[in-house]
Design an enzyme around this catalytic site. Structure first.
Site, PDB file in Angstrom:
ATOM      1  N   GLY A 185       0.802  -1.224   0.000  1.00  0.00           N
ATOM      2  CA  GLY A 185       0.000   0.000   0.000  1.00  0.00           C
ATOM      3  C   GLY A 185       0.830   1.266   0.000  1.00  0.00           C
ATOM      4  N   VAL A 186       0.354   2.238   0.770  1.00  0.00           N
ATOM      5  CA  VAL A 186       1.034   3.534   0.791  1.00  0.00           C
ATOM      6  C   VAL A 186       2.406   3.416   1.479  1.00  0.00           C
ATOM      7  CG1 VAL A 186      -0.028   4.455   2.905  1.00  0.00           C
ATOM      8  CG2 VAL A 186       0.572   6.006   1.046  1.00  0.00           C
ATOM      9  N   ASP A 187       2.513   2.498   2.430  1.00  0.00           N
ATOM     10  CA  ASP A 187       3.773   2.266   3.143  1.00  0.00           C
ATOM     11  C   ASP A 187       4.863   1.832   2.136  1.00  0.00           C
ATOM     12  OD1 ASP A 187       5.587   1.863   5.195  1.00  0.00           O
ATOM     13  OD2 ASP A 187       4.500   0.211   6.144  1.00  0.00           O
TER      14      ASP A 187
ATOM     15  N   SER B  54      -5.738   3.443   7.546  1.00  0.00           N
ATOM     16  CA  SER B  54      -6.461   2.215   7.964  1.00  0.00           C
ATOM     17  C   SER B  54      -7.472   1.668   6.960  1.00  0.00           C
ATOM     18  CB  SER B  54      -7.188   2.403   9.318  1.00  0.00           C
ATOM     19  OG  SER B  54      -6.270   2.285  10.385  1.00  0.00           O
TER      20      SER B  54
END
Ligand code: APR
Length: 181
Positions: free
Chosen positions: A39-41, A128
């Protein structure tokens, strides 16, 4: 792009890729081990380069990572942003396990850290609502409310951007913003 003025600053909603923003800090939706992920991580770690994992590793060694609802700060590596604030949102477990409060804490801890570093601009992803499964239509009003309250009570940061990755996410946040006014 949509923009709303509050007492001390501006909230902007944009569709885009948070790794491209030129702001004082971008916020990462991280995990408690600060070990990187998808994801964004994953996108932030790829764009920032290896210094980000090194700094996260040092924080892990020094204080065991970051609790859910907390936030830690590192440099931005190769990003245009000067800093990355890593926050850990709650994993959705049905809504009765304190998820709403913890999500609010994630935005609040990130904003407090930005304030402590006297940062003028900060960009958030939709924390989240990806791998951690928090329903978007429940998360959006919490994000909007927490950010708006901050802009109505603190002078820093004065520009807060919610960077939504898809049109659908953007529309949900815009609806939450409009129903809050
Ligand atoms: N820019 C902006 N938003 C993005 C980007 C990007 N480049 N990439 C993904 N997103 C969006 C997703 O579409 C989603 O709406 O970020 C939102 C949050 O999704 P996740 O990244 O899955 O974050 P989260 O649900 O908080 O889960 C965190 O996932 O990657 C792992 O290590 C991370 O364990 C942690 C967990």
């Amino acid at each position: 792009m949509y923009q709303q003025e509050s007492k001390y600053g501006t909230l902007q909603l944009v569709v885009g890729d948070i790794t491209e923003l030129e702001v004082d800090a971008i916020v990462n939706a991280a995990n408690s081990a600060l070990s990187g992920g998808g994801g964004v991580d994953g996108a932030i770690h790829r764009a920032a380069g290896p210094s980000l994992s090194r700094e996260c590793g040092r924080i892990r060694e020094a204080r065991g990572g970051c609790p859910t609802g907390g936030a830690v700060i590192t440099g931005g590596g190769d990003l245009r942003a000067r800093y990355v604030i890593h926050t850990v949102g709650p994993i959705w477990r049905g809504g009765e396990k304190g998820e709403a409060e913890l999500l609010r804490d994630s935005y609040d801890s990130s904003l407090s850290l930005a304030r402590r570093y006297n940062l003028g601009s900060i960009a958030f992803p939709s924390i989240s609502t990806g791998a951690y499964g928090y329903p978007l239509e429940k998360a959006a009003p919490i994000a909007i409310k927490t950010i708006t309250e901050h802009l109505n009570s603190h002078r820093t940061p004065e520009r807060i951007i919610l960077v939504l990755h898809t049109e659908e996410t953007y529309d949900t946040y815009l609806a939450a913003l409009n129903s809050q006014r």
